[in-house]
Design a protein around this motif. Structure first.
Motif, PDB file in Angstrom:
ATOM      1  N   SER A   1       0.683  -1.247   0.018  1.00 44.24           N
ATOM      2  CA  SER A   1      -0.016   0.069   0.101  1.00 44.24           C
ATOM      3  C   SER A   1       0.700   1.231   0.151  1.00 44.24           C
ATOM      4  O   SER A   1       0.466   2.141  -0.664  1.00 44.24           O
ATOM      5  N   PHE A   2       2.119   1.031   0.658  1.00 45.73           N
ATOM      6  CA  PHE A   2       3.025   2.437   0.579  1.00 45.73           C
ATOM      7  C   PHE A   2       3.271   2.697  -0.690  1.00 45.73           C
ATOM      8  O   PHE A   2       3.284   3.745  -1.130  1.00 45.73           O
ATOM      9  N   GLU A   3       3.597   1.691  -1.606  1.00 46.73           N
ATOM     10  CA  GLU A   3       4.380   1.999  -3.064  1.00 46.73           C
ATOM     11  C   GLU A   3       3.017   2.340  -3.690  1.00 46.73           C
ATOM     12  O   GLU A   3       3.530   3.114  -4.694  1.00 46.73           O
ATOM     13  N   LEU A   4       1.969   1.787  -3.766  1.00 46.47           N
ATOM     14  CA  LEU A   4       0.860   2.240  -4.455  1.00 46.47           C
ATOM     15  C   LEU A   4       0.543   3.784  -4.201  1.00 46.47           C
ATOM     16  O   LEU A   4       0.452   4.612  -5.090  1.00 46.47           O
ATOM     17  N   ILE A   5       0.236   4.128  -3.049  1.00 48.31           N
ATOM     18  CA  ILE A   5       0.026   5.430  -2.666  1.00 48.31           C
ATOM     19  C   ILE A   5       1.164   6.483  -3.121  1.00 48.31           C
ATOM     20  O   ILE A   5       0.743   7.447  -3.750  1.00 48.31           O
ATOM     21  N   ARG A   6       2.171   6.227  -2.921  1.00 47.79           N
ATOM     22  CA  ARG A   6       3.467   6.889  -3.388  1.00 47.79           C
ATOM     23  C   ARG A   6       3.542   7.082  -4.790  1.00 47.79           C
ATOM     24  O   ARG A   6       3.748   8.224  -5.357  1.00 47.79           O
ATOM     25  N   GLN A   7       3.214   6.049  -5.512  1.00 49.03           N
ATOM     26  CA  GLN A   7       3.459   6.132  -7.036  1.00 49.03           C
ATOM     27  C   GLN A   7       2.135   6.658  -7.580  1.00 49.03           C
ATOM     28  O   GLN A   7       2.298   7.715  -8.661  1.00 49.03           O
ATOM     29  N   MET A   8       1.089   6.808  -7.116  1.00 43.77           N
ATOM     30  CA  MET A   8      -0.113   7.593  -7.551  1.00 43.77           C
ATOM     31  C   MET A   8       0.136   9.110  -7.362  1.00 43.77           C
ATOM     32  O   MET A   8      -0.244   9.881  -8.357  1.00 43.77           O
ATOM     33  N   VAL A   9       0.832   9.470  -6.031  1.00 40.75           N
ATOM     34  CA  VAL A   9       0.934  10.842  -5.945  1.00 40.75           C
ATOM     35  C   VAL A   9       1.918  11.459  -6.847  1.00 40.75           C
ATOM     36  O   VAL A   9       2.027  12.656  -7.376  1.00 40.75           O
ATOM     37  N   VAL A  10       3.058  10.384  -7.029  1.00 34.86           N
ATOM     38  CA  VAL A  10       4.077  10.767  -7.945  1.00 34.86           C
ATOM     39  C   VAL A  10       3.557  11.018  -9.485  1.00 34.86           C
ATOM     40  O   VAL A  10       3.887  11.888  -9.992  1.00 34.86           O
ATOM     41  N   ASP A  11       2.526  10.230  -9.933  1.00 36.70           N
ATOM     42  CA  ASP A  11       1.988  10.516 -11.157  1.00 36.70           C
ATOM     43  C   ASP A  11       0.986  11.626 -11.303  1.00 36.70           C
ATOM     44  O   ASP A  11       1.333  12.441 -12.283  1.00 36.70           O
ATOM     45  N   ALA A  12       0.553  12.173 -10.108  1.00 36.41           N
ATOM     46  CA  ALA A  12      -0.482  13.173 -10.028  1.00 36.41           C
ATOM     47  C   ALA A  12       0.325  14.343  -9.947  1.00 36.41           C
ATOM     48  O   ALA A  12      -0.051  15.550 -10.534  1.00 36.41           O
ATOM     49  N   LEU A  13       1.533  14.165  -9.552  1.00 36.45           N
ATOM     50  CA  LEU A  13       2.454  15.675  -9.270  1.00 36.45           C
ATOM     51  C   LEU A  13       3.143  15.627 -10.726  1.00 36.45           C
ATOM     52  O   LEU A  13       3.824  16.941 -11.160  1.00 36.45           O
ATOM     53  N   THR A  14       3.495  14.799 -11.488  1.00 36.34           N
ATOM     54  CA  THR A  14       4.178  14.810 -12.787  1.00 36.34           C
ATOM     55  C   THR A  14       3.243  14.783 -14.096  1.00 36.34           C
ATOM     56  O   THR A  14       3.936  15.195 -15.139  1.00 36.34           O
ATOM     57  N   ARG A  15       2.312  14.405 -13.988  1.00 34.16           N
ATOM     58  CA  ARG A  15       1.456  13.963 -15.158  1.00 34.16           C
ATOM     59  C   ARG A  15       0.158  14.903 -15.087  1.00 34.16           C
ATOM     60  O   ARG A  15      -0.549  14.639 -14.029  1.00 34.16           O
ATOM     61  N   ASP A  16      -0.323  15.275 -16.313  1.00 35.37           N
ATOM     62  CA  ASP A  16      -1.690  15.907 -16.256  1.00 35.37           C
ATOM     63  C   ASP A  16      -2.808  14.965 -16.310  1.00 35.37           C
ATOM     64  O   ASP A  16      -3.944  15.158 -15.518  1.00 35.37           O
ATOM     65  N   GLN A  17      -2.583  13.821 -16.721  1.00 34.82           N
ATOM     66  CA  GLN A  17      -3.613  12.697 -16.550  1.00 34.82           C
ATOM     67  C   GLN A  17      -3.876  12.391 -15.179  1.00 34.82           C
ATOM     68  O   GLN A  17      -5.005  11.857 -14.770  1.00 34.82           O
ATOM     69  N   GLY A  18      -2.899  12.520 -14.326  1.00 36.03           N
ATOM     70  CA  GLY A  18      -2.910  12.105 -12.868  1.00 36.03           C
ATOM     71  C   GLY A  18      -2.658  10.674 -12.515  1.00 36.03           C
ATOM     72  O   GLY A  18      -2.073  10.007 -13.305  1.00 36.03           O
ATOM     73  N   GLY A  19      -2.803  10.372 -11.291  1.00 38.25           N
ATOM     74  CA  GLY A  19      -2.445   9.144 -10.799  1.00 38.25           C
ATOM     75  C   GLY A  19      -3.708   8.220 -10.961  1.00 38.25           C
ATOM     76  O   GLY A  19      -5.133   8.517 -10.493  1.00 38.25           O
ATOM     77  N   LEU A  20      -3.643   6.997 -11.586  1.00 39.48           N
ATOM     78  CA  LEU A  20      -4.837   6.125 -11.898  1.00 39.48           C
ATOM     79  C   LEU A  20      -4.246   4.607 -11.486  1.00 39.48           C
ATOM     80  O   LEU A  20      -3.082   4.013 -11.642  1.00 39.48           O
ATOM     81  N   ALA A  21      -5.616   3.972 -11.035  1.00 40.49           N
ATOM     82  CA  ALA A  21      -5.197   2.481 -10.740  1.00 40.49           C
ATOM     83  C   ALA A  21      -6.476   1.914 -10.712  1.00 40.49           C
ATOM     84  O   ALA A  21      -7.580   2.646 -10.761  1.00 40.49           O
ATOM     85  N   TRP A  22      -6.604   0.645 -11.065  1.00 43.26           N
ATOM     86  CA  TRP A  22      -7.884  -0.151 -11.243  1.00 43.26           C
ATOM     87  C   TRP A  22      -7.967  -0.949  -9.934  1.00 43.26           C
ATOM     88  O   TRP A  22      -7.098  -1.749  -9.548  1.00 43.26           O
ATOM     89  N   VAL A  23      -9.448  -1.119  -9.624  1.00 42.40           N
ATOM     90  CA  VAL A  23      -9.659  -1.996  -8.565  1.00 42.40           C
ATOM     91  C   VAL A  23     -10.515  -3.248  -8.853  1.00 42.40           C
ATOM     92  O   VAL A  23     -11.215  -2.979  -9.560  1.00 42.40           O
ATOM     93  N   ASN A  24      -9.890  -4.353  -8.752  1.00 40.97           N
ATOM     94  CA  ASN A  24     -10.414  -5.686  -9.054  1.00 40.97           C
ATOM     95  C   ASN A  24     -11.637  -6.104  -8.056  1.00 40.97           C
ATOM     96  O   ASN A  24     -11.109  -6.111  -6.799  1.00 40.97           O
ATOM     97  N   TRP A  25     -12.741  -6.227  -8.528  1.00 44.26           N
ATOM     98  CA  TRP A  25     -13.853  -6.429  -7.595  1.00 44.26           C
ATOM     99  C   TRP A  25     -14.379  -8.025  -7.949  1.00 44.26           C
ATOM    100  O   TRP A  25     -14.537  -8.223  -9.002  1.00 44.26           O
ATOM    101  N   LEU A  26     -14.333  -8.697  -7.029  1.00 45.91           N
ATOM    102  CA  LEU A  26     -14.928 -10.091  -7.053  1.00 45.91           C
ATOM    103  C   LEU A  26     -15.954 -10.550  -5.866  1.00 45.91           C
ATOM    104  O   LEU A  26     -15.730 -10.064  -4.641  1.00 45.91           O
ATOM    105  N   ARG A  27     -17.147 -10.832  -6.469  1.00 45.46           N
ATOM    106  CA  ARG A  27     -18.019 -11.217  -5.213  1.00 45.46           C
ATOM    107  C   ARG A  27     -18.538 -10.161  -4.501  1.00 45.46           C
ATOM    108  O   ARG A  27     -18.848 -10.028  -3.172  1.00 45.46           O
ATOM    109  N   ASN A  28     -18.479  -8.798  -5.103  1.00 45.00           N
ATOM    110  CA  ASN A  28     -19.139  -7.677  -4.466  1.00 45.00           C
ATOM    111  C   ASN A  28     -17.853  -7.362  -3.431  1.00 45.00           C
ATOM    112  O   ASN A  28     -18.489  -6.392  -2.728  1.00 45.00           O
ATOM    113  N   GLU A  29     -16.714  -7.569  -3.556  1.00 44.41           N
ATOM    114  CA  GLU A  29     -15.776  -6.944  -2.800  1.00 44.41           C
ATOM    115  C   GLU A  29     -14.675  -6.747  -3.218  1.00 44.41           C
ATOM    116  O   GLU A  29     -14.049  -7.370  -4.283  1.00 44.41           O
ATOM    117  N   PRO A  30     -13.866  -5.625  -3.101  1.00 41.38           N
ATOM    118  CA  PRO A  30     -12.443  -5.173  -3.627  1.00 41.38           C
ATOM    119  C   PRO A  30     -11.412  -6.180  -2.996  1.00 41.38           C
ATOM    120  O   PRO A  30     -11.362  -6.520  -1.981  1.00 41.38           O
TER     121      PRO A  30
END
Length: 413
Positions: A94-123
Motif C-alpha cells: 500500500s505504501f508503494e501504491l500511494i507513493r506512485q499514484m501521488v508521483v503520477d499526479a504531481l508529474t502528469r496531467d492525466q493524474g494518478g490512475l489505478a484499477w480496483v478488481n472486484w470479486l463477489r461484490n468485494e474489492p
C-alpha cells in the motif's frame, strides 16, 4: 479482436503519450523540452515530488466506520482495509501504491490512475498500470465526468482510483518554464567545469613576440614563479608586457543567487516550503518548525483529502459510503517531536478534552484502571487528599486553618 480465448485491445494513445514516446513535449523559452522524466532530473523537482509523495504514503491509512453520532472507529473487517493498510496486491504494498499514484499526479496531467478488481461484490486488489494503459476521456460539456478505458476496453468509473492535481494540470506542466530554466543552469554549470576553470588574468605585450618568444616568456615566468614554494612573489615583466586580471561579469557573479531563486520558484510551484527541498539560506530554529506545520496544513492536507475521496469512490460500494470512509492518520506527524506531543497531550488532558486512556491509545499504549475519567490531574478533585466535592478526602487528616492575631489580620486587609 479475438484470437482463440484471448481478446486483444488496441491502446488509444493521447497527444501527451505520443509526445512523451517521441521524447518530446512543449519546448520552453529556454530552449529545452520538459517531460516528466527530464523534470525529475532537476534535484529541486525530485526533492519536492519525493517529499509530498512519501509523506502521504508514510501515514497510516485505515477504513473507519461512522457511527450515528458522527464518531469514527477503525474497522478491520471491511475488505478494503487490507488493501489500503497492508498490500494493494500480491506484488505491491500500500505504501508503494500511494507513493506512485501521488508521483503520477504531481508529474502528469492525466493524474494518478489505478484499477480496483472486484470479486463477489468485494474489492480484492488494486493494480496501478504504467502511464498510458488507463485512459481518461472527459465529456465535452465541461461537467468533468470521465470515461475510463484500460487498453481500449471501457471500464466502469467506480472501479478506477483517480487522483488529479489542482487546475487539472500537474505542477510539472504548470512550472515548465521554471524547470526549463533550472535545466539550462545545470547544463551551464556542468559545461563550465568540463571546459576548465576561468583563467585569473592575461599577459599583454605591446609588440609581437612570435611563437618562440611566447614559449621563452612562459618558460621563464614558470621558472621564476611557478610552484607552491614560489607562490606569493612579486612578478617582474619585460619588454613592456603587463598583466591584466580577468574579473567575473555581473551575470557570472549572480549565477549562484539565480540558481537559489530558481529552486525557490520550483518550491512555490509545488507549494512546499523551500527548506524541505534543501534551500536552507533563510532557515532558523523557529521558522523551520512553523514551515513544517504549514507544509502539513497547506500542502499535504489537500492531497490527503483527494486520496481519501478517490479511494472511497472506488473501494467502498455506493450504498455503504454513508457508513464507511477511508482516513489517513495525521497524528503520525506530531509524534516526530516528542516534546511537542507531550505538551499537547498534557494540555488536552488538563482541559478535559481527552482522558488519559485516549491519550495512551494515541501513543499505542494499553489503558490503565481509572484512566477513563475526564479530570484535570493538576487541580481539583484529582489532587491527592482531595475528595470529589472539593473537600478533604475520606480518611485524610483535615489541615488546620491558620490563625492570625489582630495586627496580622489588619496587615492582611
Amino acid at each position: 479482436m479475438r484470437i482463440g480465448n484471448f481478446i486483444l485491445f488496441e491502446k488509444k494513445q493521447t497527444d501527451a503519450d505520443i509526445l512523451e514516446m517521441l521524447g518530446g513535449g512543449v519546448p520552453t523559452s529556454s530552449g529545452v523540452t520538459v517531460t516528466p522524466s527530464s523534470a525529475l532530473c532537476v534535484p529541486a523537482v525530485a526533492a519536492a515530488v519525493r517529499t509530498i509523495s512519501e509523506a502521504c504514503a508514510s501515514l497510516d491509512c485505515r477504513v473507519v466506520e461512522i457511527g450515528d453520532d458522527g464518531t469514527e472507529t477503525v474497522t478491520r473487517l471491511h475488505p478494503a482495509n487490507a488493501l489500503v493498510a497492508d498490500e494493494a496486491n500480491d506484488w505491491t504494498s500500500s505504501f508503494e501504491l500511494i507513493r506512485q499514484m501521488v508521483v503520477d499526479a504531481l508529474t502528469r496531467d492525466q493524474g494518478g490512475l489505478a484499477w480496483v478488481n472486484w470479486l463477489r461484490n468485494e474489492p480484492v486488489e488494486i493494480v496501478r498500470y504504467r502511464p498510458g494503459i488507463i485512459g481518461a476521456e472527459y465529456d465535452p460539456d465541461g461537467s468533468g465526468r470521465a470515461t475510463y478505458r484500460i487498453n481500449g476496453s471501457p471500464t466502469p468509473a467506480d472501479q478506477i482510483i483517480h487522483v488529479r492535481s489542482t487546475f487539472e494540470k500537474s505542477p510539472v506542466s504548470l512550472c515548465r518554464e521554471a524547470i526549463g530554466a533550472a535545466l539550462v543552469m545545470e547544463q551551464h554549470a556542468a559545461k563550465l567545469f568540463v571546459n576548465g576553470a576561468r583563467p585569473s588574468g592575461q599577459i599583454v605585450s605591446p609588440k609581437s613576440l612570435g611563437d618562440e618568444g611566447v614559449k621563452k616568456m612562459i618558460k621563464g615566468f614558470m621558472a621564476a614563479y611557478g610552484g607552491s614554494s614560489k607562490s606569493g612573489g612579486t612578478p617582474i615583466f619585460w619588454d613592456g608586457t603587463e598583466f591584466k586580471a580577468i574579473s567575473m561579469s555581473s551575470v557570472d557573479a549572480q549565477f549562484q543567487q539565480l540558481r537559489i531563486f530558481q529552486l525557490q520558484e520550483i518550491a512555490r510551484a509545488f507549494n512546499v516550503p523551500a527548506i524541505l527541498i534543501g534551500e536552507l539560506s533563510r532557515a532558523t530554529w523557529s521558522n523551520s518548525a512553523e514551515m513544517q506545520r504549514l507544509f502539513l496544513m497547506l500542502c499535504l492536507e489537500p492531497w490527503l483529502q483527494a486520496l481519501e475521496s478517490a479511494f472511497r469512490r472506488a473501494l467502498i460500494a455506493k450504498g455503504d459510503r454513508k457508513r464507511f470512509a477511508i482516513r489517513f492518520e495525521r497524528d503520525d506527524f506530531s509524534k516526530v517531536d516528542l516534546s511537542v506531543l507531550a505538551t499537547a497531550l498534557n494540555s488536552l488532558i488538563a482541559s478535559r478534552v481527552l482522558n488519559p486512556n485516549t491519550a495512551r491509545d494515541w501513543l499505542g499504549l494499553p489503558p490503565y484502571e481509572g484512566g477513563e475519567d475526564y479530570a484535570n490531574p493538576n487541580t481539583g478533585a484529582s489532587q491527592p487528599g482531595i475528595g470529589h466535592n472539593g473537600g478533604p478526602a475520606l480518611g485524610s487528616d483535615p489541615q488546620p486553618s491558620p490563625k492570625f492575631d489582630e495586627e496580622e489580620r489588619d496587615d492582611a486587609r
